[in-house]
Design a protein around this motif. Structure first.
Motif, PDB file in Angstrom:
ATOM      1  N   HIS A   1     -54.173 -56.700  36.126  1.00  0.00           N
ATOM      2  CA  HIS A   1     -54.191 -57.618  37.057  1.00  0.00           C
ATOM      3  C   HIS A   1     -54.960 -57.663  38.279  1.00  0.00           C
TER       4      HIS A   1
ATOM      5  N   HIS B   1     -43.809 -60.077  38.175  1.00  0.00           N
ATOM      6  CA  HIS B   1     -43.821 -59.152  39.554  1.00  0.00           C
ATOM      7  C   HIS B   1     -44.346 -59.802  40.393  1.00  0.00           C
TER       8      HIS B   1
ATOM      9  N   ASP C   1     -46.360 -58.370  42.400  1.00  0.00           N
ATOM     10  CA  ASP C   1     -47.850 -57.468  42.715  1.00  0.00           C
ATOM     11  C   ASP C   1     -48.251 -57.662  44.334  1.00  0.00           C
TER      12      ASP C   1
ATOM     13  N   HIS D   1     -47.524 -55.389  46.735  1.00  0.00           N
ATOM     14  CA  HIS D   1     -47.243 -53.955  47.390  1.00  0.00           C
ATOM     15  C   HIS D   1     -48.617 -53.549  48.060  1.00  0.00           C
TER      16      HIS D   1
ATOM     17  N   SER E   1     -45.534 -46.716  42.398  1.00  0.00           N
ATOM     18  CA  SER E   1     -46.112 -46.302  41.014  1.00  0.00           C
ATOM     19  C   SER E   1     -47.578 -45.994  41.741  1.00  0.00           C
TER      20      SER E   1
ATOM     21  N   HIS F   1     -52.394 -52.618  40.022  1.00  0.00           N
ATOM     22  CA  HIS F   1     -52.336 -53.871  39.633  1.00  0.00           C
ATOM     23  C   HIS F   1     -50.834 -54.340  40.225  1.00  0.00           C
ATOM     24  N   GLY F   2     -50.310 -53.612  41.019  1.00  0.00           N
ATOM     25  CA  GLY F   2     -49.156 -53.917  41.583  1.00  0.00           C
ATOM     26  C   GLY F   2     -49.462 -54.552  43.008  1.00  0.00           C
TER      27      GLY F   2
ATOM     28  N   GLU G   1     -39.918 -54.292  43.993  1.00  0.00           N
ATOM     29  CA  GLU G   1     -39.587 -53.393  44.905  1.00  0.00           C
ATOM     30  C   GLU G   1     -39.631 -53.609  46.281  1.00  0.00           C
TER      31      GLU G   1
ATOM     32  N   ASP H   1     -49.915 -63.841  34.482  1.00  0.00           N
ATOM     33  CA  ASP H   1     -49.892 -62.573  33.995  1.00  0.00           C
ATOM     34  C   ASP H   1     -48.935 -62.571  32.776  1.00  0.00           C
TER      35      ASP H   1
ATOM     36  N   ASP I   1     -46.986 -60.986  31.206  1.00  0.00           N
ATOM     37  CA  ASP I   1     -45.691 -60.506  31.390  1.00  0.00           C
ATOM     38  C   ASP I   1     -44.509 -61.596  32.018  1.00  0.00           C
TER      39      ASP I   1
ATOM     40  N   VAL J   1     -46.586 -53.983  31.013  1.00  0.00           N
ATOM     41  CA  VAL J   1     -45.046 -53.740  31.895  1.00  0.00           C
ATOM     42  C   VAL J   1     -44.327 -54.860  31.407  1.00  0.00           C
TER      43      VAL J   1
ATOM     44  N   GLU K   1     -53.514 -58.657  31.600  1.00  0.00           N
ATOM     45  CA  GLU K   1     -52.372 -58.162  31.168  1.00  0.00           C
ATOM     46  C   GLU K   1     -52.023 -57.992  29.726  1.00  0.00           C
TER      47      GLU K   1
END
Ligand SMILES: NC(=[NH2+])NCCC[C@H](N)C(=O)O
Length: 285
Positions: free
Chosen positions: A87, A113, A115, A117, A124, A128-129, A165, A213, A215, A227, A257
Motif C-alpha cells: 500500500h 487498517h 495505515d 502511523h 512494525s 505500508h502502515g 494501533e 486494500d 485486506d 496482512v 496488497e
C-alpha cells in the motif's frame, strides 16, 4: 472513457515480498483481458523484499516519484487503475493524480487498517502502515513528495476498519477524517455507510479517488493478502453497494496488497477483478 492499467511492483514498504509480483501475475492471468494488460506500464522496486523504516525510504521515494510521473503522464489517456504492490504505492499514485499536490483530491480508503502511523508510533516500522498519514501531510518529510498533504482530510473516509494501533485513530480524529469500523458497518448497514462515505469524498473540488486494500474484504473472498484480518467486508454486499454511485469526478482507482503467493484457487484474483470492474463503472480497458 477508457481505463489505463499501471502496475506498481512494490514490496519494500510492505510485510511480504509476494506483493511485488502482483501486477505481473495479474497481467499474465486469465483475468488480464478484463483488467487491461498494464497498458500504462509498470514501475518496479529494487530490492524486492520488505525493509523497515528508515532503510526503505530511499528506494520508496525513488519508486514513488517514478510512479507519480507515470500516473501524471498517463491520466490523459483515461482513468488510471493502479495495481499494487504494497500500500505504500499510494504515495506515488495520489501524488501523480494531484500533480504533486497542486490539485488535492478527496479519497475513499477501503482497508482493514488505518495505515495512519508515523515512524514514531508504528510498531512494525513497515511503511505500508503509514501512507494515509503521509497523504494527509504527516510523517517522514522525505516521503512528503509535494512537501505537504495531497488529500483533503474533510473529503477523506476510511471504510472496513478492524485493526489499528495507538496513535492512528487519534491522528485521523484530529485531522477530521471519518472512519467506519466494521462494528459501525454491521450496525448501520454497508450500503448506507458506502453512500455516506462516497458523498463525503466526491464533494472535493478537484475530484476524488478510491484506494482499495484487498485486506478490507473478508479473507473468505480474498485470502491472498499480506496482512489478513478476519471479520471483513462481504464481497457480494460491497459489489452491490458500489452500484449506481456517481463516478463523473472519479480521478483514479488503486487496488493494493494482493499477494499471489498466498492466494487460493485464484480467489483473490477473481475478487480483485470484480471489484475493479465495479469501481470503474463504464470505463473499460
Ligand atoms: N497496508 C497494510 N496492509 N497495512 C497493514 C498495517 C499493519 C500495522 N498497523 C502496521 O503498521 O504494521
Amino acid at each position: 472513457m477508457k481505463s489505463v492499467a499501471i502496475g506498481a511492483g512494490f514490496a519494500v514498504g510492505g510485510a511480504d515480498a509476494g506483493n511485488r509480483a502482483a501486477p505481473v501475475v495479474l497481467a499474465r492471468s486469465r483475468f488480464s483481458s478484463r483488467l487491461g494488460t498494464l497498458d500504462g506500464g509498470l514501475v518496479w522496486q529494487c530490492p524486492a523484499t520488505p525493509l523497515p523504516w528508515p532503510d526503505s525510504v530511499p528506494e520508496l521515494r525513488r519508486s514513488c516519484i517514478q510512479l507519480a510521473r507515470r500516473v501524471e503522464r498517463q491520466r490523459h489517456r483515461g482513468l488510471p487503475v493502479i495495481i499494487g504492490g504494497d500500500h505504500s504505492c499510494a504515495l506515488g499514485t495520489w501524488n501523480g493524480v494531484t500533480g504533486f499536490g497542486r490539485y488535492p483530491v478527496g479519497l475513499l480508503w477501503i482497508d482493514a487498517h488505518l495505515d495512519s502511523h508515523t515512524p514514531f508510533t508504528s510498531p512494525s516500522r513497515h511503511i505500508h502502515g503509514m501512507p494515509l498519514a503521509l497523504l494527509l501531510g504527516e510523517g517522514d518529510s522525505r516521503l512528503l513528495l509535494s512537501g505537504s498533504g495531497v488529500v483533503d482530510p474533510r473529503c477523506c473516509a476510511v471504510l472496513g476498519v478492524r485493526s489499528f494501533e495507538a496513535g492512528e485513530p487519534e491522528r485521523l480524529n484530529r485531522l477530521g477524517v471519518r472512519f467506519y469500523t466494521m462494528d459501525e458497518i454491521r450496525r448501520r448497514g454497508l450500503r448506507v455507510c458506502v453512500q455516506e462515505a462516497w458523498h463525503r469524498v466526491s464533494r472535493a473540488r478537484h475530484g476524488f479517488g478510491v484506494s482499495l486494500d484487498l485486506d478490507a474484504i473478508d479473507p473468505r473472498f480474498a485470502p491472498g493478502v499480506s496482512v489478513p484480518e478476519p471479520g471483513g467486508l462481504s464481497l457480494p454486499h460491497l459489489l452491490q453497494s458500489l452500484r449506481g454511485l456517481p463516478r463523473q469526478r472519479l480521478r483514479a482507482i488503486e487496488v493494493v496488497e494482493f499477494n499471489p503467493l498466498l492466494d487460493r484457487d485464484e480467489r483473490t484474483q477473481r475478487t480483485l477483478t470484480r471489484l475493479v470492474n465495479a469501481l470503474r463503472g463504464n470505463c473499460r480497458p
